[in-house]
Design a protein around this motif. Structure first.
Motif, PDB file in Angstrom:
ATOM      1  N   ASN A  89       0.875  -1.179   0.000  1.00  0.00           N
ATOM      2  CA  ASN A  89       0.000   0.000   0.000  1.00  0.00           C
ATOM      3  C   ASN A  89       0.910   1.226   0.000  1.00  0.00           C
ATOM      4  OD1 ASN A  89      -2.453   1.303  -0.055  1.00  0.00           O
ATOM      5  ND2 ASN A  89      -2.922   0.991   2.112  1.00  0.00           N
ATOM      6  N   TYR A  90       1.886   1.181  -0.918  1.00  0.00           N
ATOM      7  CA  TYR A  90       2.977   2.156  -0.957  1.00  0.00           C
ATOM      8  C   TYR A  90       2.814   3.073  -2.162  1.00  0.00           C
ATOM      9  CZ  TYR A  90       7.726   3.958  -1.550  1.00  0.00           C
ATOM     10  OH  TYR A  90       8.828   4.769  -1.721  1.00  0.00           O
ATOM     11  N   TYR A  91       2.956   4.380  -1.914  1.00  0.00           N
ATOM     12  CA  TYR A  91       2.710   5.356  -2.967  1.00  0.00           C
ATOM     13  C   TYR A  91       3.909   6.270  -3.213  1.00  0.00           C
ATOM     14  CZ  TYR A  91      -2.093   3.870  -3.168  1.00  0.00           C
ATOM     15  OH  TYR A  91      -3.221   3.116  -3.345  1.00  0.00           O
ATOM     16  N   ILE A  92       4.060   6.606  -4.480  1.00  0.00           N
ATOM     17  CA  ILE A  92       5.114   7.479  -4.949  1.00  0.00           C
ATOM     18  C   ILE A  92       4.453   8.574  -5.785  1.00  0.00           C
ATOM     19  CG2 ILE A  92       7.011   5.812  -4.866  1.00  0.00           C
ATOM     20  CD1 ILE A  92       6.256   4.883  -7.626  1.00  0.00           C
ATOM     21  N   GLN A  93       5.213   9.299  -6.577  1.00  0.00           N
ATOM     22  CA  GLN A  93       4.650  10.320  -7.448  1.00  0.00           C
ATOM     23  C   GLN A  93       4.710   9.837  -8.899  1.00  0.00           C
ATOM     24  OE1 GLN A  93       3.337  11.767  -4.541  1.00  0.00           O
ATOM     25  NE2 GLN A  93       3.081  13.290  -6.146  1.00  0.00           N
ATOM     26  N   PRO A  94       3.936  10.441  -9.813  1.00  0.00           N
ATOM     27  CA  PRO A  94       3.839   9.895 -11.170  1.00  0.00           C
ATOM     28  C   PRO A  94       5.018  10.199 -12.086  1.00  0.00           C
ATOM     29  CG  PRO A  94       2.396  11.786 -10.937  1.00  0.00           C
ATOM     30  CD  PRO A  94       2.945  11.505  -9.577  1.00  0.00           C
ATOM     31  N   ILE A  95       5.904  11.137 -11.705  1.00  0.00           N
ATOM     32  CA  ILE A  95       7.078  11.449 -12.529  1.00  0.00           C
ATOM     33  C   ILE A  95       8.299  11.690 -11.646  1.00  0.00           C
ATOM     34  CG2 ILE A  95       5.976  12.270 -14.656  1.00  0.00           C
ATOM     35  CD1 ILE A  95       5.967  15.062 -13.524  1.00  0.00           C
ATOM     36  N   CYS A  96       9.447  11.860 -12.296  1.00  0.00           N
ATOM     37  CA  CYS A  96      10.759  11.794 -11.639  1.00  0.00           C
ATOM     38  C   CYS A  96      11.021  12.831 -10.557  1.00  0.00           C
ATOM     39  CB  CYS A  96      11.856  11.898 -12.696  1.00  0.00           C
ATOM     40  SG  CYS A  96      11.791  10.609 -13.958  1.00  0.00           S
ATOM     41  N   THR A  97      11.098  14.115 -10.948  1.00  0.00           N
ATOM     42  CA  THR A  97      11.466  15.157  -9.991  1.00  0.00           C
ATOM     43  C   THR A  97      10.575  15.172  -8.752  1.00  0.00           C
ATOM     44  OG1 THR A  97      12.468  16.559 -11.700  1.00  0.00           O
ATOM     45  CG2 THR A  97      11.765  17.642  -9.676  1.00  0.00           C
ATOM     46  N   PRO A  98       9.249  15.104  -8.889  1.00  0.00           N
ATOM     47  CA  PRO A  98       8.405  15.130  -7.692  1.00  0.00           C
ATOM     48  C   PRO A  98       8.712  14.024  -6.686  1.00  0.00           C
ATOM     49  CG  PRO A  98       7.086  15.587  -9.624  1.00  0.00           C
ATOM     50  CD  PRO A  98       8.435  15.165 -10.123  1.00  0.00           C
ATOM     51  N   SER A  99       8.919  12.804  -7.150  1.00  0.00           N
ATOM     52  CA  SER A  99       9.238  11.717  -6.221  1.00  0.00           C
ATOM     53  C   SER A  99      10.561  11.971  -5.515  1.00  0.00           C
ATOM     54  CB  SER A  99       9.300  10.381  -6.963  1.00  0.00           C
ATOM     55  OG  SER A  99       8.009   9.868  -7.196  1.00  0.00           O
ATOM     56  N   ARG A 100      11.558  12.403  -6.259  1.00  0.00           N
ATOM     57  CA  ARG A 100      12.883  12.627  -5.677  1.00  0.00           C
ATOM     58  C   ARG A 100      12.867  13.795  -4.694  1.00  0.00           C
ATOM     59  NH1 ARG A 100      16.102   9.438  -9.256  1.00  0.00           N
ATOM     60  NH2 ARG A 100      14.601   8.642 -10.772  1.00  0.00           N
ATOM     61  N   SER A 101      12.130  14.844  -5.034  1.00  0.00           N
ATOM     62  CA  SER A 101      12.071  15.992  -4.134  1.00  0.00           C
ATOM     63  C   SER A 101      11.363  15.635  -2.832  1.00  0.00           C
ATOM     64  CB  SER A 101      11.373  17.170  -4.817  1.00  0.00           C
ATOM     65  OG  SER A 101       9.988  16.920  -5.000  1.00  0.00           O
ATOM     66  N   GLN A 102      10.329  14.807  -2.917  1.00  0.00           N
ATOM     67  CA  GLN A 102       9.584  14.451  -1.716  1.00  0.00           C
ATOM     68  C   GLN A 102      10.368  13.473  -0.841  1.00  0.00           C
ATOM     69  OE1 GLN A 102       5.283  14.180  -1.968  1.00  0.00           O
ATOM     70  NE2 GLN A 102       5.358  14.740  -4.136  1.00  0.00           N
ATOM     71  N   LEU A 103      11.155  12.612  -1.469  1.00  0.00           N
ATOM     72  CA  LEU A 103      12.039  11.728  -0.714  1.00  0.00           C
ATOM     73  C   LEU A 103      13.083  12.540   0.051  1.00  0.00           C
ATOM     74  CD1 LEU A 103      13.530   9.043  -0.022  1.00  0.00           C
ATOM     75  CD2 LEU A 103      14.655   9.238  -2.248  1.00  0.00           C
ATOM     76  N   ILE A 104      13.685  13.515  -0.615  1.00  0.00           N
ATOM     77  CA  ILE A 104      14.796  14.264  -0.043  1.00  0.00           C
ATOM     78  C   ILE A 104      14.346  15.289   0.996  1.00  0.00           C
ATOM     79  CG2 ILE A 104      16.613  15.938  -0.614  1.00  0.00           C
ATOM     80  CD1 ILE A 104      17.375  13.137  -1.339  1.00  0.00           C
ATOM     81  N   THR A 105      13.097  15.795   0.868  1.00  0.00           N
ATOM     82  CA  THR A 105      12.634  16.839   1.785  1.00  0.00           C
ATOM     83  C   THR A 105      11.575  16.388   2.782  1.00  0.00           C
ATOM     84  OG1 THR A 105      10.836  17.612   0.331  1.00  0.00           O
ATOM     85  CG2 THR A 105      13.044  18.557  -0.022  1.00  0.00           C
ATOM     86  N   GLY A 106      10.889  15.273   2.492  1.00  0.00           N
ATOM     87  CA  GLY A 106       9.809  14.836   3.360  1.00  0.00           C
ATOM     88  C   GLY A 106       8.573  15.706   3.243  1.00  0.00           C
TER      89      GLY A 106
END
Length: 573
Positions: A89-106
């Motif tokens: 039940n794990y969610y990410i973002q639909p494209i590259c930059t958004p997922s990486r930015s949210q990982l790095i900043t929370g």
């Protein structure tokens, strides 16, 4: 209705077969090396802060891992996941930059200004410098921090580079996609440059080495040169399996029976990446890190179905807010997990890794208020309930507004023409244009898409601007309940309106011709000075290039890529 029932039965059968076909009696990777005392008996609290290895793959589809019933061989990922905790039940973002930015900043993208599209190579834009990043927090906690792989969080000035954002070392690419061997990246006809960097220098000498191999070798080298008595964080952001579809021939040969060429190459790249993960795991054991390590595996977005990827049986693909675009492959493997060998249905989002990993590292989160992530380690390790109950997938005010949306359709609460999506409990709401919405079977046939293309194509999508699904009961988003449950629609629209009030303005500046690699020795890299930064960040247009002919050429290129971007991101054919 009978057709839907039959389809639902076949999908459930496929999924069941995928899970039941896994051979649970296979020896695990843990058995490859003698286990240490931590494996046998863990203390109530970790004796030392754990070593953290975060592995992120690029464009790997939900279906494209062995334990999801795939035809692609991923024995390492299958075993690591089977011996750890699968996050289903794990969610990410639909494209590259958004997922990486949210990982790095929370933080959600609406709180960093990166809620529209991606950061493009020629934009004067990067992850906001006022954000305290995950590696910076880990450095504060005494960790040695290293990044290997794809950055894609901006580089127009040196302050944006990975080594200025918390990483002690960096080997990888700054842009979104490069050639796997030559590391060239073209951002339009004639706008090409080399993109492989060692620290803040261009790594010309590494050209010719396949990136998946190169990155795994670098991780092994880092582990060999570091002491396992000192905590280490390694962020491994594989380029694989993003386009271009390139793989060593020996891996392609394994899939020679696959009729679809794109799927064949893609499968080879996934298996090659799987072996790279095996080599990293082996290095953790060889150099004495494994017993006190936490390995997190995550994809960055849904698979690109026109480039070999598959999100079957989920709806949609990369670039969309359907489950096929935002539900990711994720698992945690660690001897420190208290309840191993299980599947977790706890709700987890990519923003959760920031507080989770900082807490594991015994870091201080009190000076980073306003995080959108939660510490989900108790849910992962002990099977406790997840503290997360909702996910804002995104609100993008710049994306093309849906033709049939309106404020009236949103009960006067929300303009349903705006692209947005939110998950609250078991309910998921989408407004505006969520992106390409079909269910796409794996591309196993030679002539795909061919006649298969029209099996489940939808024609009513463009005339709608609101969708509601019970994701728990209907994970494939086949039954829109927006008309039956207006009360739920209204409640979720209120949550969207709440989040929107906390959003900061979108940062999506115009491209600047000075970013051209020809002005930087033939490589992509920082190009803006301090005076330029002050002017462009204030919202004014960058200086116009001199010369009428050159100006027109750049204008044409800008227009071409603006249209291309719109086409790719709108997911229309």
């Amino acid at each position: 209705m009978a057709v839907y029932a039959l389809t639902g039965f076949s999908l459930v059968s496929l999924l069941s077969f995928g899970y039941l076909s896994w051979d649970w009696m296979k020896p695990g990777l843990v058995a490859d090396v003698p286990t240490g005392p931590l494996e046998k008996s863990l203390p109530p609290a970790f004796a030392r802060p754990p070593h953290i290895i975060f592995i992120l793959t690029d464009d790997q589809g939900y279906h494209d891992v062995g334990y999801h019933g795939s035809d692609i061989q991923t024995p390492t990922l299958d075993r690591l996941a089977a011996e750890g905790v699968k996050l289903e039940n794990y969610y990410i973002q639909p494209i590259c930059t958004p997922s990486r930015s949210q990982l790095i900043t929370g933080r959600y993208q609406i709180h960093t200004g990166l809620q529209h599209s991606i950061i493009r190579p020629r934009q004067p834009n990067c992850l906001p410098l006022d954000q305290v990043t995950l590696p910076q927090k880990l450095q504060e906690a005494g960790y040695s921090t290293h990044m290997v792989g794809k950055w894609h969080l901006g580089f127009y000035k040196k302050e944006c580079l990975p080594t200025r954002r918390g990483f002690d070392t960096f080997l990888g690419s700054l842009t979104g996609n490069v050639d796997y061997y030559t590391y060239d990246n073209c951002d339009g006809p004639g706008v090409c440059g080399y993109d492989l960097h060692e620290g803040e220098d261009v790594a010309w000498d590494q050209s010719g080495k396949y990136s998946t191999f190169l990155y795994a070798q670098r991780v092994s080298k880092i582990l060999a040169s570091h002491s396992p008595r000192e905590p280490i964080f390694i962020y491994v952001a594989f380029q694989a399996v993003h386009t271009p579809l390139q793989s060593p021939k020996e891996y392609i040969y394994r899939y020679r029976s696959m009729g679809n060429v794109a799927r064949r190459k893609y499968a080879a790249m996934v298996t090659c990446m799987d072996e790279a993960v095996k080599n990293i795991t082996w290095a953790l054991k060889k150099y004495g890190y494994y017993d006190n390590s936490v390995i997190v595996f995550s994809t960055d977005n849904g698979g690109q179905t026109f480039s070999g990827g598959s999100n079957w049986p989920l709806r949609g693909r990369k670039g969309t807010y359907w489950e096929g675009g935002v539900r990711g492959i994720g698992f945690v493997h660690s001897p420190l997990i208290k309840r191993k060998r299980r599947t977790s249905w706890a709700l987890v989002h990519i923003t959760d890794w920031y507080p989770t990993l900082v807490s594991l590292a015994r870091g201080n989160l009190s000076n980073v208020p306003g995080l959108d992530g939660y510490n989900v380690w108790p849910a992962i390790s002990e099977g406790k309930e997840s503290p997360r109950t909702e996910i804002l997938h995104n609100i993008d005010p710049l994306y093309n507004h849906a033709k049939y949306g309106s404020l009236e359709d949103g009960f006067g609460i929300w303009n349903t023409a705006v692209q947005a999506s939110i998950r609250v409990g078991e309910w998921k709401l989408l407004t505006g244009d969520p992106g390409y919405s079909d269910w796409i079977p794996p591309q196993t046939l030679t002539n795909f898409p061919g006649s298969w293309w029209n099996l489940e194509r939808l024609t009513d999508g463009p005339r709608k601007s609101v969708w509601l699904f019970n994701i728990t009961a209907d994970p494939y988003e086949r039954y829109d309940l927006s008309e039956q449950r207006p009360d739920v629609v209204r409640a979720l629209l209120l949550r969207l309106a709440y989040y929107n009030r906390t959003a900061i303005p979108v940062r999506y500046p115009a491209e600047n011709p000075r970013a051209h690699p020809d002005f930087n020795g033939g490589a992509w890299g920082p190009w803006a000075g301090e005076d330029d930064v002050e002017e462009w960040e204030g919202g004014r247009e960058p200086p116009k290039s001199r010369g009428k002919k050159k100006k027109c050429k750049i204008c044409k290129l800008r227009s071409f890529f603006r249209k291309l971007n719109t086409r790719l991101m709108s997911n229309r054919i």
